[in-house]
Design a protein around this motif. Structure first.
Motif, short mmCIF file in Angstrom:
data_model
loop_
_atom_site.label_atom_id
_atom_site.label_comp_id
_atom_site.label_asym_id
_atom_site.label_seq_id
_atom_site.Cartn_x
_atom_site.Cartn_y
_atom_site.Cartn_z
N GLY A 146 0.47 -1.40 -0.31
CA GLY A 146 0.42 -0.24 -0.23
C GLY A 146 0.96 1.24 0.13
N TYR A 147 0.47 2.82 -0.26
CA TYR A 147 0.74 3.40 -0.25
C TYR A 147 1.94 3.52 1.22
CZ TYR A 147 1.61 8.04 0.31
OH TYR A 147 1.71 9.69 0.81
N GLY A 148 2.78 4.21 0.67
CA GLY A 148 4.22 4.26 2.63
C GLY A 148 4.60 3.40 2.59
N GLY A 149 4.71 2.26 1.54
CA GLY A 149 4.71 0.96 2.31
C GLY A 149 6.06 0.24 0.81
N ASN A 150 6.83 -0.28 1.14
CA ASN A 150 7.45 -0.51 0.09
C ASN A 150 7.86 -2.10 0.12
OD1 ASN A 150 9.63 -2.44 2.13
ND2 ASN A 150 9.98 -0.64 3.18
N GLY A 199 -1.20 -14.52 -11.01
CA GLY A 199 -3.09 -14.08 -10.34
C GLY A 199 -1.79 -12.48 -9.56
N ILE A 200 -2.93 -11.42 -9.34
CA ILE A 200 -3.01 -10.12 -7.86
C ILE A 200 -3.10 -10.38 -7.34
CG2 ILE A 200 -3.74 -9.33 -10.24
CD1 ILE A 200 -0.90 -6.85 -9.96
N THR A 201 -2.69 -9.38 -6.69
CA THR A 201 -3.51 -8.72 -5.37
C THR A 201 -2.42 -7.98 -4.32
OG1 THR A 201 -5.56 -9.19 -3.60
CG2 THR A 201 -2.78 -10.46 -3.49
N GLY A 202 -3.34 -6.78 -4.08
CA GLY A 202 -3.00 -6.59 -2.47
C GLY A 202 -3.54 -5.66 -2.07
N LEU A 203 -3.27 -4.97 -1.04
CA LEU A 203 -4.16 -3.80 0.06
C LEU A 203 -3.72 -2.50 -0.77
CD1 LEU A 203 -2.05 -1.92 2.37
CD2 LEU A 203 -1.12 -4.72 2.83
N SER A 204 -5.04 -2.33 -0.46
CA SER A 204 -5.07 -0.60 0.50
C SER A 204 -4.95 0.01 -1.86
CB SER A 204 -4.25 0.17 0.73
OG SER A 204 -4.33 1.25 1.40
N MET A 205 -3.40 1.07 -1.67
CA MET A 205 -3.36 0.89 -2.94
C MET A 205 -2.45 0.12 -3.63
SD MET A 205 0.06 3.49 -3.84
CE MET A 205 1.34 2.35 -3.33
N GLY A 206 -2.55 -1.10 -3.50
CA GLY A 206 -2.13 -2.51 -4.11
C GLY A 206 -3.27 -2.68 -4.29
N GLY A 207 -4.30 -2.62 -3.72
CA GLY A 207 -5.67 -3.48 -4.22
C GLY A 207 -6.05 -3.10 -5.39
N HIS A 208 -6.21 -1.11 -4.91
CA HIS A 208 -6.33 -0.06 -6.91
C HIS A 208 -5.74 -1.34 -7.34
CE1 HIS A 208 -5.15 2.68 -8.99
NE2 HIS A 208 -6.53 3.22 -9.41
N PHE A 215 -3.13 -11.84 -16.84
CA PHE A 215 -3.80 -11.94 -15.15
C PHE A 215 -5.07 -13.44 -15.49
CE2 PHE A 215 -1.11 -8.56 -14.20
CZ PHE A 215 0.16 -8.71 -13.37
N GLY A 216 -5.23 -14.09 -14.85
CA GLY A 216 -6.71 -14.64 -15.02
C GLY A 216 -7.38 -14.71 -13.92
N VAL A 217 -7.02 -13.99 -12.11
CA VAL A 217 -7.16 -14.41 -11.71
C VAL A 217 -6.72 -12.96 -10.56
CG1 VAL A 217 -6.13 -15.79 -10.34
CG2 VAL A 217 -8.06 -14.75 -8.90
N ALA A 218 -7.64 -12.20 -9.94
CA ALA A 218 -7.13 -10.74 -8.99
C ALA A 218 -8.47 -10.29 -7.81
CB ALA A 218 -7.29 -9.44 -10.25
N GLY A 219 -7.45 -9.76 -7.16
CA GLY A 219 -8.31 -9.92 -5.87
C GLY A 219 -7.58 -8.04 -5.27
N SER A 220 -8.53 -7.54 -4.48
CA SER A 220 -7.94 -6.65 -4.19
C SER A 220 -8.47 -6.30 -1.66
CB SER A 220 -8.58 -5.05 -3.98
OG SER A 220 -9.28 -4.23 -3.91
N MET A 221 -7.67 -5.99 -1.74
CA MET A 221 -8.21 -5.89 0.31
C MET A 221 -8.22 -4.44 0.57
SD MET A 221 -5.48 -8.97 1.25
CE MET A 221 -3.85 -8.56 -0.59
N SER A 222 -9.22 -3.78 1.11
CA SER A 222 -9.28 -2.44 1.05
C SER A 222 -9.06 -1.65 0.42
CB SER A 222 -8.47 -2.54 2.82
OG SER A 222 -8.97 -3.55 4.16
N GLY A 223 -9.17 -2.23 -1.30
CA GLY A 223 -8.61 -1.38 -2.10
C GLY A 223 -8.75 -0.32 -2.41
N GLY A 224 -8.70 1.11 -2.48
CA GLY A 224 -8.70 2.50 -3.47
C GLY A 224 -9.50 2.85 -4.54
#
Length: 295
Positions: A81-85, A155-164, A177-186
């Protein structure tokens, strides 16, 4: 040998105490060994070169304990997410690590910088992260690891900024990508015009509304057709992105796009994401099991 019982024996108290102390120590050693076995996945940090941004970018690659070049495995790209690495998920989101062995997958955690939002910025040539992930990172991973180099195994997923970022990249690159997700995505950042460096990447909304409209995930649903992309989206009910996730869910329903949509109690924090990643990886593992990848 049967376990010693002190019920009918006259044993000095100190000896009894030592016996139970040793028993507790043995139990602790067994538990420690079990933890080591659970976290048997191999973690390494790699450096990739981005030609489009003319810089080295790090990523963490997690492979199963039994990883071998003799067997090609599916890959999940896991965005911060934002501010992460690139290091965030293995330092704060460790709950996914045992699942690498459980599901026999490779997980790649790339560095998306602070406020990249994983698109190509029209305002800053140093933030071209859509091109980096899709045209530079994926070919690097596929050439250095035994991957299923096909959308059926990616596949691809991520949190917050990474969810977007995960939904943005997967919507726009369904060939990858055949499958994707989002956790708390912006998933719609237009309600937040002054937050998270978005204006630095797209210009202000007042002066560059078109940049905002065409780069926010909720406006990209038209790129999908039913069953073209397997999707799982979740968000905590106390999250500040809760409303925009519900709006994305409604828009997907309107277009008859199948997807899993999960709302659970929770806020925008690591306790929620450590729980959420369990569902995301199970969903993706089920997708990989059902598909017939090109090897």
């Amino acid at each position: 040998m049967n376990e010693v019982s002190f019920t009918h024996l006259s044993i000095p108290y100190n000896l009894k105490k030592k016996y139970y102390r040793m028993k507790r120590l043995c139990a602790l050693l067994v538990l420690m060994f079990a933890v080591v076995v659970v976290f048997a996945a191999k973690i390494e940090t790699v450096s990739t070169y981005s030609k489009v941004m003319n810089k080295e970018i790090k990523a963490v690659v997690v492979t199963p304990d039994n990883y071998s070049t003799a067997k090609r495995l599916p890959v999940i790209y896991l965005l911060h997410g934002y501010g992460g690495n690139y290091n965030d998920w293995i330092t704060q989101g460790k709950s996914f690590i045992p699942l690498v062995d459980t599901y026999d997958v490779i997980v790649v955690c790339p560095d998306g910088a602070i406020g990249s939002w994983y698109f190509d910025s029209p305002m800053d040539k140093n933030f071209q992260y859509e091109t980096y992930v899709t045209k530079e990172l994926i070919p690097f991973v596929d050439s250095h690891y035994a991957t299923i180099a096909d959308r059926a195994g990616r596949g691809i997923t991520g949190l917050s900024m990474g969810g977007h970022g995960a939904l943005y990249l997967s919507f726009r690159h369904q060939d990858l990508f055949g499958v994707a997700g989002s956790m708390s995505g912006g998933v719609d950042f237009r309600p937040f015009p002054n937050n998270w460096d978005i204006a630095k990447r797209l210009g202000t909304y007042a002066e560059n509304p078109d940049n905002w409209e065409k780069n926010t995930v909720v406006n990209l649903v038209h790129l999908l057709t039913p069953k073209s992309l397997s999707l799982i989206i979740d968000c905590g009910s106390e999250d500040f992105f809760y409303k925009v996730n519900c709006q994305l869910h409604e828009k997907l329903l309107d277009r008859n796009i199948p997807h899993d949509f999960i709302i659970r109690p929770g806020a925008h924090n690591w306790p929620y994401w450590n729980n959420s990643i369990q569902y995301q990886m199970l969903f993706m593992s089920n997708f990989f099991t059902k598909t017939t990848p090109v090897k």
